[in-house]
Design a protein around this motif. Sequence first.
Motif, PDB file in Angstrom:
ATOM      1  N   ASP A 108       0.852  -1.206   0.000  1.00 32.06           N
ATOM      2  CA  ASP A 108       0.000   0.000   0.000  1.00 32.06           C
ATOM      3  C   ASP A 108       0.880   1.246   0.000  1.00 32.06           C
ATOM      4  O   ASP A 108       0.636   2.200  -0.737  1.00 32.06           O
ATOM      5  CB  ASP A 108      -0.856   0.064   1.283  1.00 32.06           C
ATOM      6  CG  ASP A 108      -2.111  -0.800   1.205  1.00 32.06           C
ATOM      7  OD1 ASP A 108      -2.347  -1.415   0.157  1.00 32.06           O
ATOM      8  OD2 ASP A 108      -2.845  -0.859   2.212  1.00 32.06           O
ATOM      9  N   LYS A 148       2.312   1.948  -3.337  1.00 30.56           N
ATOM     10  CA  LYS A 148       1.310   2.456  -4.290  1.00 30.56           C
ATOM     11  C   LYS A 148       0.947   3.904  -3.962  1.00 30.56           C
ATOM     12  O   LYS A 148       0.764   4.729  -4.863  1.00 30.56           O
ATOM     13  CB  LYS A 148       0.070   1.556  -4.243  1.00 30.56           C
ATOM     14  CG  LYS A 148      -1.000   1.917  -5.262  1.00 30.56           C
ATOM     15  CD  LYS A 148      -0.535   1.655  -6.697  1.00 30.56           C
ATOM     16  CE  LYS A 148      -1.588   2.042  -7.706  1.00 30.56           C
ATOM     17  NZ  LYS A 148      -1.085   1.875  -9.095  1.00 30.56           N
ATOM     18  N   ILE A 149       0.854   4.215  -2.658  1.00 29.22           N
ATOM     19  CA  ILE A 149       0.537   5.592  -2.247  1.00 29.22           C
ATOM     20  C   ILE A 149       1.589   6.547  -2.828  1.00 29.22           C
ATOM     21  O   ILE A 149       1.280   7.623  -3.304  1.00 29.22           O
ATOM     22  CB  ILE A 149       0.500   5.694  -0.692  1.00 29.22           C
ATOM     23  CG1 ILE A 149      -0.703   4.914  -0.146  1.00 29.22           C
ATOM     24  CG2 ILE A 149       0.463   7.144  -0.226  1.00 29.22           C
ATOM     25  CD1 ILE A 149      -0.643   4.627   1.358  1.00 29.22           C
ATOM     26  N   ASN A 158       3.571   5.858  -5.453  1.00 31.04           N
ATOM     27  CA  ASN A 158       3.775   5.648  -6.896  1.00 31.04           C
ATOM     28  C   ASN A 158       2.456   5.341  -7.598  1.00 31.04           C
ATOM     29  O   ASN A 158       2.280   4.258  -8.147  1.00 31.04           O
ATOM     30  CB  ASN A 158       4.693   4.437  -7.138  1.00 31.04           C
ATOM     31  CG  ASN A 158       6.103   4.693  -6.712  1.00 31.04           C
ATOM     32  OD1 ASN A 158       6.872   5.310  -7.435  1.00 31.04           O
ATOM     33  ND2 ASN A 158       6.434   4.226  -5.524  1.00 31.04           N
ATOM     34  N   PRO A 159       1.530   6.315  -7.613  1.00 27.46           N
ATOM     35  CA  PRO A 159       0.192   5.999  -8.165  1.00 27.46           C
ATOM     36  C   PRO A 159       0.246   5.565  -9.625  1.00 27.46           C
ATOM     37  O   PRO A 159      -0.611   4.811 -10.082  1.00 27.46           O
ATOM     38  CB  PRO A 159      -0.572   7.312  -8.006  1.00 27.46           C
ATOM     39  CG  PRO A 159       0.462   8.368  -7.808  1.00 27.46           C
ATOM     40  CD  PRO A 159       1.641   7.703  -7.163  1.00 27.46           C
ATOM     41  N   GLN A 160       1.257   6.034 -10.358  1.00 38.26           N
ATOM     42  CA  GLN A 160       1.316   5.735 -11.796  1.00 38.26           C
ATOM     43  C   GLN A 160       1.918   4.363 -12.083  1.00 38.26           C
ATOM     44  O   GLN A 160       1.865   3.877 -13.204  1.00 38.26           O
ATOM     45  CB  GLN A 160       2.074   6.846 -12.544  1.00 38.26           C
ATOM     46  CG  GLN A 160       3.590   6.907 -12.364  1.00 38.26           C
ATOM     47  CD  GLN A 160       4.075   7.239 -10.944  1.00 38.26           C
ATOM     48  OE1 GLN A 160       3.309   7.525 -10.011  1.00 38.26           O
ATOM     49  NE2 GLN A 160       5.378   7.167 -10.754  1.00 38.26           N
ATOM     50  N   ARG A 195      -4.798  -1.515  -5.271  1.00 35.57           N
ATOM     51  CA  ARG A 195      -5.662  -0.443  -5.792  1.00 35.57           C
ATOM     52  C   ARG A 195      -6.077   0.419  -4.608  1.00 35.57           C
ATOM     53  O   ARG A 195      -6.525  -0.121  -3.593  1.00 35.57           O
ATOM     54  CB  ARG A 195      -6.935  -1.008  -6.429  1.00 35.57           C
ATOM     55  CG  ARG A 195      -6.697  -2.078  -7.475  1.00 35.57           C
ATOM     56  CD  ARG A 195      -6.423  -1.486  -8.832  1.00 35.57           C
ATOM     57  NE  ARG A 195      -6.343  -2.531  -9.848  1.00 35.57           N
ATOM     58  CZ  ARG A 195      -5.517  -2.481 -10.881  1.00 35.57           C
ATOM     59  NH1 ARG A 195      -4.692  -1.461 -11.022  1.00 35.57           N
ATOM     60  NH2 ARG A 195      -5.501  -3.449 -11.766  1.00 35.57           N
ATOM     61  N   ASP A 252      -8.232   4.065  -3.590  1.00 34.83           N
ATOM     62  CA  ASP A 252      -9.065   5.196  -3.988  1.00 34.83           C
ATOM     63  C   ASP A 252      -8.214   6.479  -3.975  1.00 34.83           C
ATOM     64  O   ASP A 252      -7.437   6.693  -3.037  1.00 34.83           O
ATOM     65  CB  ASP A 252     -10.227   5.271  -2.970  1.00 34.83           C
ATOM     66  CG  ASP A 252     -11.004   6.548  -3.108  1.00 34.83           C
ATOM     67  OD1 ASP A 252     -11.912   6.560  -3.928  1.00 34.83           O
ATOM     68  OD2 ASP A 252     -10.668   7.538  -2.405  1.00 34.83           O
ATOM     69  N   GLU A 253      -8.353   7.330  -5.005  1.00 36.50           N
ATOM     70  CA  GLU A 253      -7.453   8.480  -5.157  1.00 36.50           C
ATOM     71  C   GLU A 253      -7.540   9.471  -3.984  1.00 36.50           C
ATOM     72  O   GLU A 253      -6.529  10.017  -3.535  1.00 36.50           O
ATOM     73  CB  GLU A 253      -7.723   9.169  -6.502  1.00 36.50           C
ATOM     74  CG  GLU A 253      -6.819  10.351  -6.842  1.00 36.50           C
ATOM     75  CD  GLU A 253      -5.298  10.071  -6.758  1.00 36.50           C
ATOM     76  OE1 GLU A 253      -4.874   8.897  -6.803  1.00 36.50           O
ATOM     77  OE2 GLU A 253      -4.523  11.049  -6.617  1.00 36.50           O
ATOM     78  N   ARG A 261      -5.709   7.912  -1.154  1.00 36.68           N
ATOM     79  CA  ARG A 261      -4.277   7.905  -1.452  1.00 36.68           C
ATOM     80  C   ARG A 261      -3.622   9.263  -1.162  1.00 36.68           C
ATOM     81  O   ARG A 261      -2.572   9.342  -0.532  1.00 36.68           O
ATOM     82  CB  ARG A 261      -4.042   7.519  -2.920  1.00 36.68           C
ATOM     83  CG  ARG A 261      -2.567   7.252  -3.240  1.00 36.68           C
ATOM     84  CD  ARG A 261      -2.283   7.210  -4.708  1.00 36.68           C
ATOM     85  NE  ARG A 261      -2.423   8.517  -5.337  1.00 36.68           N
ATOM     86  CZ  ARG A 261      -1.539   9.497  -5.276  1.00 36.68           C
ATOM     87  NH1 ARG A 261      -0.402   9.325  -4.631  1.00 36.68           N
ATOM     88  NH2 ARG A 261      -1.768  10.663  -5.861  1.00 36.68           N
ATOM     89  N   GLN A 262      -4.299  10.327  -1.621  1.00 37.56           N
ATOM     90  CA  GLN A 262      -3.742  11.682  -1.420  1.00 37.56           C
ATOM     91  C   GLN A 262      -3.560  11.962   0.071  1.00 37.56           C
ATOM     92  O   GLN A 262      -2.524  12.474   0.499  1.00 37.56           O
ATOM     93  CB  GLN A 262      -4.723  12.732  -1.970  1.00 37.56           C
ATOM     94  CG  GLN A 262      -4.895  12.679  -3.462  1.00 37.56           C
ATOM     95  CD  GLN A 262      -4.026  13.710  -4.173  1.00 37.56           C
ATOM     96  OE1 GLN A 262      -3.387  14.523  -3.522  1.00 37.56           O
ATOM     97  NE2 GLN A 262      -3.983  13.650  -5.489  1.00 37.56           N
ATOM     98  N   MET A 269      -0.866   9.905   1.552  1.00 36.26           N
ATOM     99  CA  MET A 269       0.457  10.385   1.123  1.00 36.26           C
ATOM    100  C   MET A 269       0.904  11.561   2.009  1.00 36.26           C
ATOM    101  O   MET A 269       2.067  11.643   2.398  1.00 36.26           O
ATOM    102  CB  MET A 269       0.427  10.791  -0.343  1.00 36.26           C
ATOM    103  CG  MET A 269       1.809  11.097  -0.885  1.00 36.26           C
ATOM    104  SD  MET A 269       1.814  11.270  -2.651  1.00 36.26           S
ATOM    105  CE  MET A 269       0.949  12.808  -2.830  1.00 36.26           C
TER     106      MET A 269
END
Length: 338
Positions: A95, A98-99, A101-103, A316, A318-319, A322-323, A326
């Motif tokens: 997690d 991914k947080i 490196n969203p891309q 995966r 949710d954006e 994630r923001q 982060m």
Amino acid sequence: MITAEQLHEKLKHVTIGGTSCQYPIEKCEELAPLINRVHELKKEKNAVILVHSYVSPEIVYGIADYTGDSYALSKNAMEADADVIVFVAVKFMGDTAKILNPQKDVLIPAGLNGCSLADSITGDDVAKLKAQHPDYTFVCYINTTAEVKAHCDVCVTSGNVYDIVEKLPTNKIFFLPDKLMGLNIIEEMDRRNVKKDIKLWHGTCYVHEDYNPEMIDYLRLTNPGIEVLAHPECSPGVLNHSDFVGSTSQLLNYMETAKAESFLMLTECGLSSRLQVEMPNVKFVGSCSMCKYMKANTLEDILRVLESPEEKDYIRIDENVRQKAMNCIEKMFEYAEK
Ligand code: 13P
Ligand code: SF4
């Protein structure tokens, strides 16, 4: 290309953890082709493989691009120059990658997803706690989900927890989810003469909570001269009976200058396995405690997620979550480097 003989030579001193963690030539003959295939696929897919020190030695020494504690691995994840990150550890570490490196595609191969600390609290639990304690700063251990981090102000790891809690410009702190680490923070703040009101959640790590001071006393009596090293997820009683306390990487670094001949390592036994590879003359006393989640990672699963990943192998997030998560992790980097 690694041969079975080279692998056996590298891992032959590993004895911790019973036969499943030992490397006779017959076993290395089975592992070497899998390791070589992972290397081919890694190139093909432009993947980077991050591995926690608790994972089995054939993975740490066979295929890892980076190994380390959760702080170092999150830094590696942030700087990773690859299309795909394969995080061989536990889900909360994936997690974190991914947080940051969203891309990028972040894949987790572990057949058993979990961590007794990360599983002890949900984002909704934190939202309720925040409503009950509006004037507290919420500090979460990195062993938490993205949803939990999204509700917290700053995250910490076992290597920087005391310094960050000390530096925080607030006296009211809610630390979660590890109760034992929280009690250790309270003791350490007292030792540093730092006055903070610290409230705790009730999570524990099922591996580290099992150690007790009586066992340390007994092993010191029967093995005079041993040094005792412990992870801050152990209880305060255990830490007070230990000679050195630190994150998994700090324990490895400490060993480079340690003077004793025998050691008691109070953390998951992957760390002792690593030391048997890197410092084969060092002796260990006491028994081995395995983390079933870390040890659920296999070369076969890593091959599978590189070759033909399924939806369940991808992280995966949710954006919006994630923001916010982060911000919580970036605050940690800020404080850690202050
Ligand atoms: P480290 O950050 O010390 O690697 O610890 C992670 C962990 O899960 C310990 O149980
Ligand atoms: Fe989680 Fe404990 Fe395993 Fe670390 S050792 S990953 S805290 S269950």
